[in-house]
Design a protein around this motif. Structure first.
Motif, mmCIF file in Angstrom:
data_model
loop_
_atom_site.group_PDB
_atom_site.id
_atom_site.type_symbol
_atom_site.label_atom_id
_atom_site.label_comp_id
_atom_site.label_asym_id
_atom_site.label_seq_id
_atom_site.Cartn_x
_atom_site.Cartn_y
_atom_site.Cartn_z
ATOM 1 N N THR A 199 2.079 2.474 -3.266
ATOM 2 C CA THR A 199 1.126 3.198 -4.110
ATOM 3 C C THR A 199 1.031 4.663 -3.711
ATOM 4 O O THR A 199 0.509 5.481 -4.484
ATOM 5 N N GLN A 200 1.509 4.996 -2.533
ATOM 6 C CA GLN A 200 1.421 6.364 -2.023
ATOM 7 C C GLN A 200 2.747 7.121 -2.123
ATOM 8 O O GLN A 200 2.764 8.345 -2.225
ATOM 9 N N ASP A 220 6.153 7.110 -4.264
ATOM 10 C CA ASP A 220 6.772 6.518 -5.452
ATOM 11 C C ASP A 220 8.212 6.072 -5.220
ATOM 12 O O ASP A 220 8.674 5.101 -5.820
ATOM 13 N N TYR A 243 0.837 -1.202 0.000
ATOM 14 C CA TYR A 243 0.000 0.000 0.000
ATOM 15 C C TYR A 243 0.869 1.247 0.000
ATOM 16 O O TYR A 243 0.629 2.196 -0.762
#
Length: 209
Positions: free
Chosen positions: A122-123, A125, A119
């Protein structure tokens, strides 16, 4: 004589991303309530279970059901996780990227759950930019257990004395140093930048924010 490092290893929590869950709970619920919650529920052990590879949501929700008086607050550890893992330490990210731009292999060695790391990628990079990711949840063992350092030595293919490792916890640094790694106790990005310059990996200009 210290040899030149061939690879640099970053911890993530409090090196690249600030990890201060208490700060989130102070802000949302107030310090007094947070103190009661953390005194009555061992949230850091709950998080350790996730870091050792147990399922992220399952462990947190299971803990919440064991403490119904704190159910909503405990679930926030999962449901608002990204707010616990902020802000980014931007200068550290700059250092990571400048090392890689010079062709220096850069890995991470982090206590992090499998799903929570996926997760986080995805937040943030930059979590997708390591040459090799050594994530405790995948390896089923956390720092400072010697087995996770062994996994790094085998996976990185670099002699221990050629590894340079930054971590914010003295216990984690001590085990690495005992295995012959070069180490840096991270207390802020400025000190880490200076260490990378001293190691000859970056110039002062390259290490600037």
């Amino acid at each position: 004589m210290t040899v030149a490092p061939e690879a640099v290893i970053f911890d993530i929590g409090n090196v690249l991303i600030e990890w201060q869950p208490e700060r989130y709970y102070d802000r949302v619920h107030g310090e007094d309530r947070r103190r009661r919650l953390f005194a009555e529920v061992d949230l850091h052990w709950m998080n350790e279970r996730v870091d050792r590879g147990e399922p992220f949501r399952e462990v947190i929700y299971e803990t919440a059901e064991m403490h119904p008086g704190w159910r909503a607050e405990i679930r926030e550890w999962h449901d608002h996780w990204i707010e616990l893992a902020t802000p980014v330490i931007e200068h550290s990210v700059t250092l990571l990227r400048r090392l890689r731009a010079k062709g220096v292999p850069v890995h991470c060695l982090t206590n992090f759950g499998v799903e929570s790391y996926a997760y986080a990628q995805t937040q943030f990079d930059f979590l997708n930019e390591f040459d090799i990711e050594f994530v405790s949840g995948r390896l089923k063992v956390t720092k400072p257990d010697a087995r996770i350092y062994e996994a790094v030595e085998q996976g990185a293919g670099v002699p221990p004395e050629r590894l340079l490792f930054a971590d914010d916890r003295e216990a984690n640094i001590a085990v690495a140093a005992g295995r012959g790694w070069q180490t840096h106790l991270f207390e802020g990005p400025e000190g880490w930048a200076a260490r990378l310059v001293a190691a000859g990996l970056l110039t002062a200009e390259e290490a600037a924010p």
